[in-house]
Design a protein around this motif. Structure first.
Motif, PDB file in Angstrom:
ATOM      1  N   VAL A 195       3.421  13.053  40.520  1.00  0.00           N
ATOM      2  CA  VAL A 195       2.630  13.689  39.466  1.00  0.00           C
ATOM      3  C   VAL A 195       2.391  12.735  38.295  1.00  0.00           C
ATOM      4  O   VAL A 195       1.257  12.574  37.831  1.00  0.00           O
ATOM      5  CB  VAL A 195       3.350  14.964  38.962  1.00  0.00           C
ATOM      6  N   LEU A 196       3.441  12.067  37.831  1.00  0.00           N
ATOM      7  CA  LEU A 196       3.353  11.237  36.626  1.00  0.00           C
ATOM      8  C   LEU A 196       2.454  10.024  36.814  1.00  0.00           C
ATOM      9  O   LEU A 196       1.766   9.600  35.887  1.00  0.00           O
ATOM     10  CB  LEU A 196       4.751  10.776  36.204  1.00  0.00           C
ATOM     11  N   PHE A 197       2.442   9.452  38.025  1.00  0.00           N
ATOM     12  CA  PHE A 197       1.725   8.197  38.253  1.00  0.00           C
ATOM     13  C   PHE A 197       0.566   8.362  39.230  1.00  0.00           C
ATOM     14  O   PHE A 197       0.167   7.403  39.888  1.00  0.00           O
ATOM     15  CB  PHE A 197       2.703   7.126  38.769  1.00  0.00           C
ATOM     16  N   ARG A 198       0.013   9.570  39.310  1.00  0.00           N
ATOM     17  CA  ARG A 198      -1.031   9.832  40.296  1.00  0.00           C
ATOM     18  C   ARG A 198      -2.257   8.944  40.112  1.00  0.00           C
ATOM     19  O   ARG A 198      -2.936   8.609  41.084  1.00  0.00           O
ATOM     20  CB  ARG A 198      -1.431  11.300  40.271  1.00  0.00           C
ATOM     21  N   SER A 199      -2.542   8.522  38.876  1.00  0.00           N
ATOM     22  CA  SER A 199      -3.717   7.674  38.639  1.00  0.00           C
ATOM     23  C   SER A 199      -3.525   6.257  39.176  1.00  0.00           C
ATOM     24  O   SER A 199      -4.493   5.499  39.294  1.00  0.00           O
ATOM     25  CB  SER A 199      -4.022   7.609  37.138  1.00  0.00           C
ATOM     26  N   ALA A 200      -2.278   5.895  39.506  1.00  0.00           N
ATOM     27  CA  ALA A 200      -2.001   4.531  39.988  1.00  0.00           C
ATOM     28  C   ALA A 200      -2.210   4.381  41.485  1.00  0.00           C
ATOM     29  O   ALA A 200      -2.201   3.265  42.003  1.00  0.00           O
ATOM     30  CB  ALA A 200      -0.566   4.137  39.631  1.00  0.00           C
ATOM     31  N   PHE A 201      -2.429   5.488  42.195  1.00  0.00           N
ATOM     32  CA  PHE A 201      -2.491   5.438  43.646  1.00  0.00           C
ATOM     33  C   PHE A 201      -3.921   5.198  44.139  1.00  0.00           C
ATOM     34  O   PHE A 201      -4.519   6.027  44.827  1.00  0.00           O
ATOM     35  CB  PHE A 201      -1.903   6.714  44.248  1.00  0.00           C
ATOM     36  N   THR A 202      -4.463   4.057  43.765  1.00  0.00           N
ATOM     37  CA  THR A 202      -5.791   3.670  44.232  1.00  0.00           C
ATOM     38  C   THR A 202      -5.672   2.912  45.551  1.00  0.00           C
ATOM     39  O   THR A 202      -4.666   2.232  45.790  1.00  0.00           O
ATOM     40  CB  THR A 202      -6.487   2.783  43.185  1.00  0.00           C
ATOM     41  N   TYR A 203      -6.720   3.010  46.356  1.00  0.00           N
ATOM     42  CA  TYR A 203      -6.665   2.426  47.701  1.00  0.00           C
ATOM     43  C   TYR A 203      -7.847   1.480  47.893  1.00  0.00           C
ATOM     44  O   TYR A 203      -8.997   1.894  47.764  1.00  0.00           O
ATOM     45  CB  TYR A 203      -6.701   3.541  48.748  1.00  0.00           C
ATOM     46  N   ASP A 204      -7.545   0.221  48.177  1.00  0.00           N
ATOM     47  CA  ASP A 204      -8.580  -0.775  48.425  1.00  0.00           C
ATOM     48  C   ASP A 204      -8.554  -1.114  49.915  1.00  0.00           C
ATOM     49  O   ASP A 204      -7.694  -1.867  50.375  1.00  0.00           O
ATOM     50  CB  ASP A 204      -8.311  -2.030  47.575  1.00  0.00           C
ATOM     51  N   ALA A 205      -9.492  -0.552  50.674  1.00  0.00           N
ATOM     52  CA  ALA A 205      -9.483  -0.699  52.130  1.00  0.00           C
ATOM     53  C   ALA A 205      -9.607  -2.157  52.558  1.00  0.00           C
ATOM     54  O   ALA A 205      -8.964  -2.582  53.532  1.00  0.00           O
ATOM     55  CB  ALA A 205     -10.620   0.122  52.745  1.00  0.00           C
ATOM     56  N   ASP A 206     -10.423  -2.951  51.846  1.00  0.00           N
ATOM     57  CA  ASP A 206     -10.605  -4.355  52.210  1.00  0.00           C
ATOM     58  C   ASP A 206      -9.302  -5.135  52.020  1.00  0.00           C
ATOM     59  O   ASP A 206      -8.937  -5.965  52.864  1.00  0.00           O
ATOM     60  CB  ASP A 206     -11.717  -4.982  51.360  1.00  0.00           C
ATOM     61  N   ARG A 207      -8.604  -4.880  50.897  1.00  0.00           N
ATOM     62  CA  ARG A 207      -7.326  -5.563  50.643  1.00  0.00           C
ATOM     63  C   ARG A 207      -6.299  -5.195  51.714  1.00  0.00           C
ATOM     64  O   ARG A 207      -5.537  -6.041  52.183  1.00  0.00           O
ATOM     65  CB  ARG A 207      -6.786  -5.195  49.265  1.00  0.00           C
ATOM     66  N   VAL A 208      -6.265  -3.926  52.078  1.00  0.00           N
ATOM     67  CA  VAL A 208      -5.301  -3.466  53.072  1.00  0.00           C
ATOM     68  C   VAL A 208      -5.597  -4.097  54.427  1.00  0.00           C
ATOM     69  O   VAL A 208      -4.680  -4.549  55.133  1.00  0.00           O
ATOM     70  CB  VAL A 208      -5.321  -1.927  53.181  1.00  0.00           C
ATOM     71  N   ALA A 209      -6.879  -4.161  54.795  1.00  0.00           N
ATOM     72  CA  ALA A 209      -7.254  -4.773  56.076  1.00  0.00           C
ATOM     73  C   ALA A 209      -6.849  -6.239  56.117  1.00  0.00           C
ATOM     74  O   ALA A 209      -6.332  -6.736  57.133  1.00  0.00           O
ATOM     75  CB  ALA A 209      -8.759  -4.613  56.298  1.00  0.00           C
ATOM     76  N   ALA A 210      -7.075  -6.940  55.004  1.00  0.00           N
ATOM     77  CA  ALA A 210      -6.697  -8.353  54.922  1.00  0.00           C
ATOM     78  C   ALA A 210      -5.179  -8.511  55.025  1.00  0.00           C
ATOM     79  O   ALA A 210      -4.678  -9.432  55.676  1.00  0.00           O
ATOM     80  CB  ALA A 210      -7.206  -8.953  53.620  1.00  0.00           C
ATOM     81  N   LEU A 211      -4.446  -7.605  54.396  1.00  0.00           N
ATOM     82  CA  LEU A 211      -2.992  -7.691  54.430  1.00  0.00           C
ATOM     83  C   LEU A 211      -2.456  -7.421  55.839  1.00  0.00           C
ATOM     84  O   LEU A 211      -1.538  -8.093  56.301  1.00  0.00           O
ATOM     85  CB  LEU A 211      -2.403  -6.694  53.445  1.00  0.00           C
ATOM     86  N   MET A 212      -3.012  -6.420  56.527  1.00  0.00           N
ATOM     87  CA  MET A 212      -2.549  -6.078  57.865  1.00  0.00           C
ATOM     88  C   MET A 212      -2.772  -7.220  58.854  1.00  0.00           C
ATOM     89  O   MET A 212      -2.095  -7.308  59.880  1.00  0.00           O
ATOM     90  CB  MET A 212      -3.245  -4.814  58.360  1.00  0.00           C
ATOM     91  N   ALA A 213      -3.734  -8.092  58.539  1.00  0.00           N
ATOM     92  CA  ALA A 213      -4.023  -9.218  59.427  1.00  0.00           C
ATOM     93  C   ALA A 213      -3.090 -10.404  59.194  1.00  0.00           C
ATOM     94  O   ALA A 213      -3.082 -11.361  59.982  1.00  0.00           O
ATOM     95  CB  ALA A 213      -5.475  -9.672  59.230  1.00  0.00           C
ATOM     96  N   LEU A 214      -2.293 -10.357  58.135  1.00  0.00           N
ATOM     97  CA  LEU A 214      -1.405 -11.472  57.805  1.00  0.00           C
ATOM     98  C   LEU A 214      -0.173 -11.483  58.702  1.00  0.00           C
ATOM     99  O   LEU A 214       0.302 -10.448  59.162  1.00  0.00           O
ATOM    100  CB  LEU A 214      -0.954 -11.380  56.341  1.00  0.00           C
ATOM    101  N   ASP A 215       0.354 -12.681  58.945  1.00  0.00           N
ATOM    102  CA  ASP A 215       1.637 -12.849  59.619  1.00  0.00           C
ATOM    103  C   ASP A 215       2.655 -13.252  58.557  1.00  0.00           C
ATOM    104  O   ASP A 215       2.610 -14.371  58.041  1.00  0.00           O
ATOM    105  CB  ASP A 215       1.536 -13.924  60.703  1.00  0.00           C
ATOM    106  N   GLU A 216       3.547 -12.342  58.235  1.00  0.00           N
ATOM    107  CA  GLU A 216       4.474 -12.585  57.124  1.00  0.00           C
ATOM    108  C   GLU A 216       5.373 -13.799  57.358  1.00  0.00           C
ATOM    109  O   GLU A 216       5.863 -14.420  56.402  1.00  0.00           O
ATOM    110  CB  GLU A 216       5.331 -11.340  56.853  1.00  0.00           C
ATOM    111  N   ARG A 217       5.589 -14.175  58.624  1.00  0.00           N
ATOM    112  CA  ARG A 217       6.461 -15.322  58.905  1.00  0.00           C
ATOM    113  C   ARG A 217       5.874 -16.638  58.413  1.00  0.00           C
ATOM    114  O   ARG A 217       6.595 -17.599  58.159  1.00  0.00           O
ATOM    115  CB  ARG A 217       6.738 -15.405  60.401  1.00  0.00           C
TER     116      ARG A 217
END
Length: 430
Positions: A195-217
């Motif tokens: 409730v307190l931080f609901r405005s912070a939960f924005t979603y950037d689909a392009d950023r997420v797609a780029a992150l999912m393609a990364l190999d953390e190793r």
């Protein structure tokens, strides 16, 4: 007259810190200087007294862990953890926050809240950078989660160590009596964050797609140093857990670990001192001196005595006053000197009650009030000050009032839940 002047100087410095008319470090040092000029604080009171002086264990614990974090950062493992955590939640902001809350709360119970936020903050900043999220809400949440989680164990928060030494309570006593309510508080806290931080939960689909393609190793830069860091950090964590048996203060454990890592890493001073928050350390020194002056002239002691005299042997009332009073005072002054001052008074009340369960509940009221009340303001707990310092250094300043307007809500709700727990367990159902 001296007492009035000391309180006036403390209030003036606190107002300057809260309003941010001048930098908080300057305000704390000015307040400390005022205490010296009033003749209340001398070298012994400020630097050597266990009751009123600067808590050097806190200062050097911070310094040691900051150096360790600086060395660990050179390996790239924080980038690895950030990518791994974000991929587990598929980049969704609220599940990511929940994951950070749970990890922070559990780690704070096993270590201490300051160490936990020093280790978690770099990961949080990198997650937010990768997902294009505003980091301030996540950092605030982390500080509060560390204070809640640290309440569960003897070693999780410095006030608990003070209470244990005065009361004779064991590590298992803290687990049995405080862990159940802390689990409930973490769940309640997660709901509040939604409730307190609901405005912070924005979603950037392009950023997420780029992150999912990364190999953390691939982001690990120095695997040999990472192995060495892992060995030393494991030894430090074991040292924290077993510090009582080893007869080593956590500050010495941290400094030994920092020295070992500096020697093993071969890094230059600018590298292994990169994450040291000198301004935060100096702020703590000023704050300790100001609070020590209040203790020296007897302001905190007389306040506590007045409360305990008023409640007498009415233990539910005593627990209630102690819980809420500790929460309020711990939001204003650092909870370490506060608990050190109140512990003897609580001990007298418990002994007067024959050490019976209703009387022993006063120890849990003191621990819950002091630990949870630290969430109320930006200077109420060490973890809060450290997080604010890290945020400022990374270009994300958190004002006193921005932290406090969330902290007051969280502290009020969690303390209210704790009161219900104390009432049910030790009085209504006893």
């Amino acid at each position: 007259m001296t007492e009035v002047l000391v309180v006036a100087v403390f209030v003036a410095a606190y107002v300057l810190i809260a309003t941010e008319r001048i930098h908080r470090v300057a305000a704390a040092l000015a307040g400390a200087a005022g205490m010296v000029l009033l003749g209340v604080v001398d070298a012994h009171v400020a630097f050597y007294s266990e009751r009123t002086g600067v808590d050097w264990n806190v200062i050097f614990l911070l310094l040691g862990m900051m150096i360790i974090v600086s060395v660990v950062k050179q390996t790239g493992v924080f980038d690895y953890l950030a990518i791994w955590a974000a991929k587990r939640t598929r980049g969704r902001p609220f599940p990511t926050m929940v994951m950070l809350i749970v990890i922070t709360a559990v780690a704070s119970a096993l270590l201490d809240n300051v160490t936990t936020v020093l280790l978690m903050a770099p990961v949080t900043l990198l997650i937010c950078e990768r997902l294009a999220l505003a980091p301030v809400p996540f950092l605030i949440v982390e500080a509060m989660a560390s204070n809640i989680g640290g309440t569960a164990t003897l070693i999780g928060d410095p006030p608990n160590i003070i209470i244990a030494s005065r009361s004779g309570l064991s590590f298992n006593d803290f687990l049995v009596h405080l862990l159940p309510v802390v689990v409930v508080l973490v769940v309640v806290f997660i709901g509040l964050c939604r409730v307190l931080f609901r405005s912070a939960f924005t979603y950037d689909a392009d950023r997420v797609a780029a992150l999912m393609a990364l190999d953390e190793r691939e982001v690990i830069r120095d695997r040999r140093l990472l192995v060495r860091c892992g060995v030393v950090l494991t030894a430090v964590m074991i040292g924290f857990v077993a510090h009582s048996a080893l007869h080593l203060e956590p500050s010495l454990v941290a400094l030994l670990g920092a020295g070992a890592l500096v020697a093993l890493s071969g890094l230059d001073p600018p590298q292994f001192l990169e994450e040291v928050e000198w301004a935060t350390l100096v702020f703590f020194v000023g704050l300790f001196i100001m609070v020590g002056a209040l203790v020296e002239v007897g302001v905190i002691g007389r306040l506590g005595s007045a409360v305990t005299d008023a409640v007498g042997d009415r233990y539910l009332l005593a627990s209630s006053v102690l819980l809420w009073g500790s929460a309020v005072l711990s939001g204003i002054v650092d909870n370490i000197p506060y608990v050190a001052t109140m512990a003897p008074l609580v001990q007298d009340l418990v002994q007067a009650g024959g050490n019976a369960p209703p009387a022993r509940a006063l120890w849990w009221a003191l621990a819950l009030g002091a630990d949870l009340g630290g969430n109320a303001t930006a200077v109420g707990a060490s973890a809060n000050v450290v997080i604010i310092g890290i945020a400022a250094k990374n270009g994300h300043p958190i004002s006193f009032w921005r932290f406090t307007r969330y902290g007051l809500v969280v502290a009020t709700v969690t303390v209210a839940v704790s009161w219900v727990y104390l009432w049910l367990r030790y009085y209504a159902l006893a």
